[in-house]
Design an enzyme around this catalytic site. Structure first.
Site, PDB file in Angstrom:
ATOM      1  N   HIS A 175      14.400  30.103  -3.516  1.00 27.09           N
ATOM      2  CA  HIS A 175      14.684  30.593  -4.869  1.00 27.09           C
ATOM      3  C   HIS A 175      16.015  31.315  -4.873  1.00 27.09           C
ATOM      4  O   HIS A 175      16.373  32.001  -3.916  1.00 27.09           O
ATOM      5  CB  HIS A 175      13.577  31.512  -5.390  1.00 27.09           C
ATOM      6  CG  HIS A 175      13.192  32.629  -4.471  1.00 27.09           C
ATOM      7  ND1 HIS A 175      12.394  32.443  -3.368  1.00 27.09           N
ATOM      8  CD2 HIS A 175      13.502  33.958  -4.486  1.00 27.09           C
ATOM      9  CE1 HIS A 175      12.216  33.597  -2.743  1.00 27.09           C
ATOM     10  NE2 HIS A 175      12.890  34.538  -3.394  1.00 27.09           N
ATOM     11  N   GLY A 213      14.237  40.091   3.672  1.00 28.25           N
ATOM     12  CA  GLY A 213      13.285  40.526   2.647  1.00 28.25           C
ATOM     13  C   GLY A 213      12.714  39.401   1.812  1.00 28.25           C
ATOM     14  O   GLY A 213      12.259  39.624   0.692  1.00 28.25           O
ATOM     15  N   HIS A 252       8.861  21.725  -2.923  1.00 25.71           N
ATOM     16  CA  HIS A 252       8.679  22.912  -2.068  1.00 25.71           C
ATOM     17  C   HIS A 252       9.601  22.835  -0.851  1.00 25.71           C
ATOM     18  O   HIS A 252       9.429  21.981   0.014  1.00 25.71           O
ATOM     19  CB  HIS A 252       7.220  23.053  -1.602  1.00 25.71           C
ATOM     20  CG  HIS A 252       7.011  24.269  -0.750  1.00 25.71           C
ATOM     21  ND1 HIS A 252       6.665  25.497  -1.277  1.00 25.71           N
ATOM     22  CD2 HIS A 252       7.164  24.465   0.581  1.00 25.71           C
ATOM     23  CE1 HIS A 252       6.591  26.394  -0.300  1.00 25.71           C
ATOM     24  NE2 HIS A 252       6.899  25.778   0.844  1.00 25.71           N
TER      25      HIS A 252
END
Ligand code: 5GP
Ligand code: ZN
Length: 114
Positions: free
Chosen positions: A99, A92, A46
């Site tokens: 990712h 956004g 993460h």
């Protein structure tokens, strides 16, 4: 991170359409595709976003860029593709787990503002 959607996808708690996986990263189809082929490539560790990449954890970023070309070849994308990563609210970013969007399968215009 227990409340992170993408960590849950890595852990198999949330189903996804996987297109590639190894010990360091996972690639799966975006739920809301913006191109005929729209995959997300994520590190299994993460990391919040590019903003949280450091000398210590950046190896996985290089690794992801070495696997993307093979994934796109495997998916039959021959005309080129685009890699995008959103960082923070103004860009956004809706999922706070690093990712890379990889889009292909159509001719794309260039609109940095989306
Ligand atoms: P962002 O807006 O953070 O750059 O991109 C997040 C992406 O994740 C969006 O394109 C959205 O469609 C995708 N997404 C959000 N939740 C899920 C999910 O549960 N499964 C899949 N496959 N994609 C998701
Ligand atoms: Zn996560």
């Amino acid at each position: 991170m227990s409340d992170c959607i993408f960590c849950k996808i890595i852990g198999g708690e949330i189903p996804s359409t996987k297109v590639y996986e190894d010990d360091k990263c996972l690639a799966f189809r975006d739920l809301d595709p913006k191109a005929p082929t729209h995959i997300l490539v994520i590190p299994k560790e993460h990391i919040q976003s590019v903003d949280a990449v450091t000398l210590e954890n950046s190896g996985v970023v290089a690794h992801i860029f070495t696997v993307i070309p093979g994934i796109m070849r495997e998916l039959g994308i021959t005309g080129g593709y685009r890699v995008i990563t959103n960082i923070g609210a103004d860009a956004g970013q809706t999922v706070p787990h690093l990712h890379f969007h990889v889009l292909g399968g159509k001719e794309m215009g260039w609109s940095p503002a989306g």
